[in-house]
Design a protein around this motif. Structure first.
Motif, PDB file in Angstrom:
ATOM      1  N   GLU A  55       0.553 -85.656  69.347  1.00 24.39           N
ATOM      2  CA  GLU A  55      -0.073 -85.951  68.049  1.00 24.39           C
ATOM      3  C   GLU A  55      -1.188 -86.972  68.233  1.00 24.39           C
ATOM      4  O   GLU A  55      -1.150 -87.787  69.162  1.00 24.39           O
ATOM      5  CB  GLU A  55       0.958 -86.526  67.080  1.00 24.39           C
ATOM      6  CG  GLU A  55       2.170 -85.662  66.822  1.00 24.39           C
ATOM      7  CD  GLU A  55       3.260 -86.464  66.131  1.00 24.39           C
ATOM      8  OE1 GLU A  55       3.324 -86.400  64.891  1.00 24.39           O
ATOM      9  OE2 GLU A  55       4.016 -87.166  66.838  1.00 24.39           O
ATOM     10  N   GLY A  56      -2.143 -86.935  67.334  1.00 26.46           N
ATOM     11  CA  GLY A  56      -3.208 -87.910  67.352  1.00 26.46           C
ATOM     12  C   GLY A  56      -4.020 -87.817  66.078  1.00 26.46           C
ATOM     13  O   GLY A  56      -3.608 -87.175  65.105  1.00 26.46           O
ATOM     14  N   HIS A  57      -5.188 -88.463  66.076  1.00 27.68           N
ATOM     15  CA  HIS A  57      -6.038 -88.373  64.887  1.00 27.68           C
ATOM     16  C   HIS A  57      -7.499 -88.565  65.279  1.00 27.68           C
ATOM     17  O   HIS A  57      -7.817 -89.126  66.319  1.00 27.68           O
ATOM     18  CB  HIS A  57      -5.633 -89.419  63.837  1.00 27.68           C
ATOM     19  CG  HIS A  57      -5.921 -90.840  64.238  1.00 27.68           C
ATOM     20  ND1 HIS A  57      -5.041 -91.602  64.974  1.00 27.68           N
ATOM     21  CD2 HIS A  57      -7.005 -91.636  64.007  1.00 27.68           C
ATOM     22  CE1 HIS A  57      -5.559 -92.798  65.186  1.00 27.68           C
ATOM     23  NE2 HIS A  57      -6.741 -92.849  64.621  1.00 27.68           N
ATOM     24  N   TRP A  58      -8.355 -88.018  64.423  1.00 28.72           N
ATOM     25  CA  TRP A  58      -9.802 -88.212  64.524  1.00 28.72           C
ATOM     26  C   TRP A  58     -10.279 -89.124  63.399  1.00 28.72           C
ATOM     27  O   TRP A  58      -9.652 -89.204  62.333  1.00 28.72           O
ATOM     28  CB  TRP A  58     -10.549 -86.895  64.327  1.00 28.72           C
ATOM     29  CG  TRP A  58     -10.273 -85.772  65.246  1.00 28.72           C
ATOM     30  CD1 TRP A  58     -10.755 -85.601  66.514  1.00 28.72           C
ATOM     31  CD2 TRP A  58      -9.500 -84.592  64.955  1.00 28.72           C
ATOM     32  NE1 TRP A  58     -10.331 -84.393  67.026  1.00 28.72           N
ATOM     33  CE2 TRP A  58      -9.559 -83.764  66.089  1.00 28.72           C
ATOM     34  CE3 TRP A  58      -8.761 -84.166  63.849  1.00 28.72           C
ATOM     35  CZ2 TRP A  58      -8.914 -82.529  66.157  1.00 28.72           C
ATOM     36  CZ3 TRP A  58      -8.122 -82.941  63.911  1.00 28.72           C
ATOM     37  CH2 TRP A  58      -8.181 -82.139  65.043  1.00 28.72           C
ATOM     38  N   ALA A  59     -11.438 -89.741  63.586  1.00 31.99           N
ATOM     39  CA  ALA A  59     -12.179 -90.276  62.455  1.00 31.99           C
ATOM     40  C   ALA A  59     -12.663 -89.080  61.633  1.00 31.99           C
ATOM     41  O   ALA A  59     -13.117 -88.072  62.195  1.00 31.99           O
ATOM     42  CB  ALA A  59     -13.368 -91.105  62.937  1.00 31.99           C
ATOM     43  N   ARG A  60     -12.534 -89.160  60.323  1.00 34.31           N
ATOM     44  CA  ARG A  60     -12.890 -88.009  59.496  1.00 34.31           C
ATOM     45  C   ARG A  60     -14.314 -87.508  59.721  1.00 34.31           C
ATOM     46  O   ARG A  60     -14.552 -86.292  59.698  1.00 34.31           O
ATOM     47  CB  ARG A  60     -12.655 -88.342  58.006  1.00 34.31           C
ATOM     48  CG  ARG A  60     -12.808 -87.154  57.079  1.00 34.31           C
ATOM     49  CD  ARG A  60     -12.422 -87.505  55.659  1.00 34.31           C
ATOM     50  NE  ARG A  60     -10.997 -87.731  55.526  1.00 34.31           N
ATOM     51  CZ  ARG A  60     -10.093 -86.772  55.321  1.00 34.31           C
ATOM     52  NH1 ARG A  60     -10.484 -85.508  55.246  1.00 34.31           N
ATOM     53  NH2 ARG A  60      -8.818 -87.071  55.203  1.00 34.31           N
ATOM     54  N   PRO A  61     -15.316 -88.388  59.965  1.00 30.80           N
ATOM     55  CA  PRO A  61     -16.676 -87.867  60.193  1.00 30.80           C
ATOM     56  C   PRO A  61     -16.841 -87.132  61.528  1.00 30.80           C
ATOM     57  O   PRO A  61     -17.869 -86.481  61.731  1.00 30.80           O
ATOM     58  CB  PRO A  61     -17.543 -89.132  60.161  1.00 30.80           C
ATOM     59  CG  PRO A  61     -16.726 -90.160  59.444  1.00 30.80           C
ATOM     60  CD  PRO A  61     -15.310 -89.862  59.801  1.00 30.80           C
ATOM     61  N   ASN A  62     -15.873 -87.229  62.433  1.00 37.44           N
ATOM     62  CA  ASN A  62     -15.977 -86.541  63.719  1.00 37.44           C
ATOM     63  C   ASN A  62     -16.016 -85.032  63.469  1.00 37.44           C
ATOM     64  O   ASN A  62     -15.082 -84.475  62.883  1.00 37.44           O
ATOM     65  CB  ASN A  62     -14.771 -86.901  64.591  1.00 37.44           C
ATOM     66  CG  ASN A  62     -14.850 -86.334  65.997  1.00 37.44           C
ATOM     67  OD1 ASN A  62     -15.547 -85.353  66.259  1.00 37.44           O
ATOM     68  ND2 ASN A  62     -14.126 -86.945  66.917  1.00 37.44           N
ATOM     69  N   PRO A  63     -17.068 -84.330  63.903  1.00 36.20           N
ATOM     70  CA  PRO A  63     -17.143 -82.878  63.661  1.00 36.20           C
ATOM     71  C   PRO A  63     -15.931 -82.123  64.193  1.00 36.20           C
ATOM     72  O   PRO A  63     -15.574 -81.066  63.664  1.00 36.20           O
ATOM     73  CB  PRO A  63     -18.428 -82.463  64.390  1.00 36.20           C
ATOM     74  CG  PRO A  63     -19.236 -83.705  64.497  1.00 36.20           C
ATOM     75  CD  PRO A  63     -18.252 -84.837  64.615  1.00 36.20           C
ATOM     76  N   GLN A  64     -15.295 -82.661  65.214  1.00 33.49           N
ATOM     77  CA  GLN A  64     -14.142 -81.972  65.792  1.00 33.49           C
ATOM     78  C   GLN A  64     -12.974 -81.889  64.816  1.00 33.49           C
ATOM     79  O   GLN A  64     -12.103 -81.028  64.955  1.00 33.49           O
ATOM     80  CB  GLN A  64     -13.701 -82.675  67.077  1.00 33.49           C
ATOM     81  CG  GLN A  64     -12.786 -81.836  67.950  1.00 33.49           C
ATOM     82  CD  GLN A  64     -12.487 -82.511  69.269  1.00 33.49           C
ATOM     83  OE1 GLN A  64     -11.951 -83.612  69.309  1.00 33.49           O
ATOM     84  NE2 GLN A  64     -12.845 -81.855  70.367  1.00 33.49           N
TER      85      GLN A  64
END
Length: 205
Positions: A55-64
């Protein structure tokens, strides 16, 4: 990943060790335009038998954060340069420079989520794990409205693994004398080199 038979590892304990050493993985996906995108991300890893939980997370603005399957996750292990001058048979065999390393490539599918309760759980467990590793005491406070508002800035993911490739390139294709000489030379190097030396010695017959 190109993995000659001599370097292939099929024991998932080796994957456990890589994640325990460095849980800052590289996640590679492809967008709708066909262009690949890579992100370096801290992840939580757990294994139940042959079942992997990541599990993990992105910053919301990250296109990925808007990409879906398939995905590739690269887990990074130690690595070190190997000089041909260290081999006892360097002249007879016309040895050339190389690099010894350990890594794993995981292929699978991404499941995105952004509901608050799941993000609270993810961020809490993530901070608990990594704060403990540095002797810190920071914790996500779910009762703090300021911290809860910051959850809007991230998107969580679960990575469902379909295939695992683990590679330990540790001079297994060389004579024993070469392996011993390389391990001895690397043991005097930096942290990465010493880790590789220890791995090489662990597989010596």
């Amino acid at each position: 990943m190109y993995t000659p038979r001599a370097f292939a590892v099929d024991d998932l304990q080796a994957l456990d060790a890589l994640f325990a050493r460095d849980a800052f993985a590289t996640l590679v996906t492809t967008g709708d335009d066909g262009a690949p995108l890579a992100s370096q991300l801290p992840v939580l890893y757990r294994r139940d038998g042959d079942t992997l939980h990541i599990e993990g997370h992105w910053a919301r603005p990250n296109p990925q954060a808007s990409h879906y399957s398939p995905a590739l996750m690269i887990v990074h292990g130690p690595h070190a340069y190997v000089s041909p001058g260290w081999y006892p048979d360097k002249e007879a065999a016309a040895r050339v420079p190389t690099w010894n390393y350990a890594t794993a490539h995981l292929r699978g599918r991404l499941e995105r989520f952004d509901d608050e309760s799941a993000l609270v759980d993810l961020v809490t467990r993530t901070s608990d794990v990594f704060e403990a590793r540095v002797g810190g005491e920071w914790r996500f406070e779910s009762d703090d409205d300021r911290q809860r508002r910051q959850l809007r800035g991230i998107v969580g993911f679960r990575f469902h693994v379909d295939a695992v490739e683990i590679k330990h390139k540790l001079s297994q294709n060389h004579p024993a004398a070469n392996r011993s000489a390389v391990a001895e030379a690397l043991s005097a190097g930096d942290t990465n080199a010493r880790e590789i030396a220890a791995m090489m010695r662990a597989i010596e017959p």
